[in-house]
Design a protein around this motif. Structure first.
Motif, mmCIF file in Angstrom:
data_model
loop_
_atom_site.group_PDB
_atom_site.id
_atom_site.type_symbol
_atom_site.label_atom_id
_atom_site.label_comp_id
_atom_site.label_asym_id
_atom_site.label_seq_id
_atom_site.Cartn_x
_atom_site.Cartn_y
_atom_site.Cartn_z
ATOM 1 N N LYS A 222 -21.070 9.728 -39.748
ATOM 2 C CA LYS A 222 -19.697 9.240 -39.608
ATOM 3 C C LYS A 222 -18.895 10.108 -38.643
ATOM 4 O O LYS A 222 -18.111 9.599 -37.853
ATOM 5 C CB LYS A 222 -19.012 9.202 -40.975
ATOM 6 C CG LYS A 222 -19.549 8.113 -41.890
ATOM 7 C CD LYS A 222 -18.868 8.141 -43.253
ATOM 8 C CE LYS A 222 -19.390 7.026 -44.148
ATOM 9 N NZ LYS A 222 -18.779 7.063 -45.497
ATOM 10 N N SER A 259 -26.738 2.401 -44.888
ATOM 11 C CA SER A 259 -25.357 2.188 -45.332
ATOM 12 C C SER A 259 -24.361 2.325 -44.186
ATOM 13 O O SER A 259 -23.390 1.564 -44.103
ATOM 14 C CB SER A 259 -25.003 3.168 -46.456
ATOM 15 O OG SER A 259 -25.077 4.509 -46.012
ATOM 16 N N THR A 260 -24.587 3.278 -43.281
ATOM 17 C CA THR A 260 -23.632 3.462 -42.180
ATOM 18 C C THR A 260 -23.742 2.350 -41.140
ATOM 19 O O THR A 260 -22.726 1.895 -40.604
ATOM 20 C CB THR A 260 -23.828 4.828 -41.496
ATOM 21 O OG1 THR A 260 -25.197 4.998 -41.124
ATOM 22 C CG2 THR A 260 -23.398 5.959 -42.414
ATOM 23 N N ASN A 262 -24.563 -0.651 -41.762
ATOM 24 C CA ASN A 262 -24.012 -1.861 -42.386
ATOM 25 C C ASN A 262 -22.516 -2.008 -42.140
ATOM 26 O O ASN A 262 -21.984 -3.117 -42.163
ATOM 27 C CB ASN A 262 -24.273 -1.848 -43.898
ATOM 28 C CG ASN A 262 -25.667 -2.330 -44.244
ATOM 29 O OD1 ASN A 262 -26.295 -3.040 -43.464
ATOM 30 N ND2 ASN A 262 -26.157 -1.939 -45.409
ATOM 31 N N THR A 263 -21.836 -0.897 -41.903
ATOM 32 C CA THR A 263 -20.386 -0.962 -41.682
ATOM 33 C C THR A 263 -20.043 -1.593 -40.339
ATOM 34 O O THR A 263 -18.939 -2.103 -40.150
ATOM 35 C CB THR A 263 -19.763 0.442 -41.721
ATOM 36 O OG1 THR A 263 -20.231 1.211 -40.599
ATOM 37 C CG2 THR A 263 -20.100 1.168 -43.016
ATOM 38 N N ARG A 264 -20.978 -1.523 -39.377
ATOM 39 C CA ARG A 264 -20.733 -1.985 -38.000
ATOM 40 C C ARG A 264 -19.457 -1.365 -37.434
ATOM 41 O O ARG A 264 -18.751 -1.970 -36.627
ATOM 42 C CB ARG A 264 -20.672 -3.518 -37.937
ATOM 43 C CG ARG A 264 -21.975 -4.202 -38.317
ATOM 44 C CD ARG A 264 -21.871 -5.714 -38.221
ATOM 45 N NE ARG A 264 -23.128 -6.360 -38.558
ATOM 46 C CZ ARG A 264 -23.524 -6.643 -39.795
ATOM 47 N NH1 ARG A 264 -22.742 -6.315 -40.824
ATOM 48 N NH2 ARG A 264 -24.680 -7.237 -40.011
ATOM 49 N N ASN A 265 -19.181 -0.152 -37.872
ATOM 50 C CA ASN A 265 -18.023 0.589 -37.386
ATOM 51 C C ASN A 265 -18.284 1.059 -35.957
ATOM 52 O O ASN A 265 -19.360 1.563 -35.643
ATOM 53 C CB ASN A 265 -17.775 1.783 -38.315
ATOM 54 C CG ASN A 265 -16.669 2.689 -37.840
ATOM 55 O OD1 ASN A 265 -16.901 3.566 -37.016
ATOM 56 N ND2 ASN A 265 -15.470 2.492 -38.357
#
Length: 380
Positions: A222, A259-260, A262-265
């Motif tokens: 992140k 998990s990270t 999946n955020t498509r951030n």
């Protein structure tokens, strides 16, 4: 494509925007997919440039100049980890003494083992999740403890000579050490923080949830600073050497990538692209190192190439070699270095294989999240 990933991201601290994540090529294939192609990258610090001369690479490897590890401090991890171990050992001592007023608190704190009290750099170091080179060349100024037993932790830190900074509320201690290469004493203050605020975000009965490799990776993916990307790479290249519990942690850590992504951030996507770029760049250079070792490893036995004074110079770059030289003399040290090079001839190619396999897996996962947009990310 705008909004999918950030073109400018932070490399060293919040807001610096020093890392450029722009593709070198854009290609549309016959199936209508837009392929964004990025170049490989390598960490370059203190003007250390990557040489194309195999013998120079070999010399640089011997002098520990080949691998670069971005750091978040100035104190060798070995010293910081030694201080952390003193604290952890006090937890253990208290947990075995039923007459100690902190007996129950210590037992509760150690519910998941000593290392569950740590996260971050020192956890990676003491957990031996990385190579010896990373552990020797990584620097930090901080120990991150992770426990609800705040009173006990404060008591132990004070007992061991740490002083609480009333302004920052961190505990501080000044460490001293000598570098063999320059024979100078250096001084540095380090801080330790108890991440209680982060702990309160968890509702699990497991007090130490958040200290495993998965949670460490999750934070690093992140944030995505150079030091974070480098740390992940150095665990990934080493994972085949992990045994027992650490192997389980590595396999479980893959969940952080799932998990990270999946955020498509946009920032996280940019960080993962950068991770793949630096991972493949590191793999290419380690392959160069491996080839150089294969060509020149036996040169260490030739005194015309490596006279005694050069062996002594090499030893001054490593505390381990320096102590061995003092105890056993020059010829025994020369032979010991030769044995070390033979060992590295086996390990370096495996590290290259691990990184390339890891990067392929990460890119496949990332691309699966953007299948609906018909875009793909590549690194070449």
């Amino acid at each position: 494509m705008e909004g999918v990933w950030d073109k400018k991201v932070d490399a060293n601290h919040d807001g610096d925007g020093l890392r450029d994540v722009s593709p070198s090529k854009i290609r549309v294939d016959d199936n209508g997919y837009t392929n964004y192609i990025f170049s490989k990258k390598s960490f370059t610090i203190y003007n250390n440039s990557i040489s194309d001369d195999d013998f120079e690479i070999f010399r640089a490897f011997l002098e520990e100049r080949t691998q670069i590890y971005p750091s978040d401090g100035k104190i060798p991890c070995k010293l910081v980890a030694a201080e952390a171990k003193k604290v952890l050992n006090h937890f253990v001592v208290y947990s075995k003494d039923s007459n100690n007023p902190y007996f129950e608190s210590a037992r509760l704190a150690l519910k998941n083992g000593k290392l569950a009290l740590l996260r971050g750099t020192v956890k990676l170091y003491l957990g031996k999740f990385t190579t010896k080179y990373w552990r020797k060349k990584r620097f930090t100024n901080e120990i991150n403890f992770w426990t609800f037993q705040v009173g006990l932790l404060d008591h132990i830190l004070e007992h061991l000579g740490w002083i609480k900074n009333k302004e920052t509320r961190d505990w501080e201690k000044t460490l001293q050490w000598t570098t063999h290469s320059k024979d100078k004493m250096k001084f540095e203050a380090i801080c330790t923080a108890n991440n209680l605020n982060q702990l309160l975000d968890f509702t699990s009965e497991n007090y130490f949830e958040g200290t495993r490799l998965r949670e460490i990776f999750n934070k690093k993916l992140k944030r995505g600073y150079d030091v974070d990307i480098s740390d992940i790479i150095n665990v990934a290249l080493f994972y085949d050497n992990l045994v027992g519990k650490n192997t389980d942690e590595w396999n479980e850590a893959w969940g952080s990538f799932e998990s990270t992504t999946n955020t498509r951030n946009a920032r996280i996507t940019s960080n993962i692209i950068s991770l793949c770029r630096y991972s493949l760049g590191t793999a290419d250079y380690l392959e160069q190192v491996s080839n150089a070792l294969d060509k020149y490893y036996d040169k260490i036995l030739e005194k015309n190439e490596f006279p005694d004074e050069v062996i002594e110079k090499i030893c001054k770059t490593s505390t381990q070699w320096f102590k061995f030289l003092e105890k056993h003399g020059i010829e025994a040290t020369r032979n010991e270095i030769y044995a070390f090079l033979i060992d590295q001839l086996k390990k370096q190619p495996q590290h290259v294989k691990n990184l390339r396999s890891f990067t392929k897996k990460v890119l496949t996962l990332l691309n699966s999240k953007y299948e609906y947009l018909k875009i793909r990310f590549e690194v070449e």
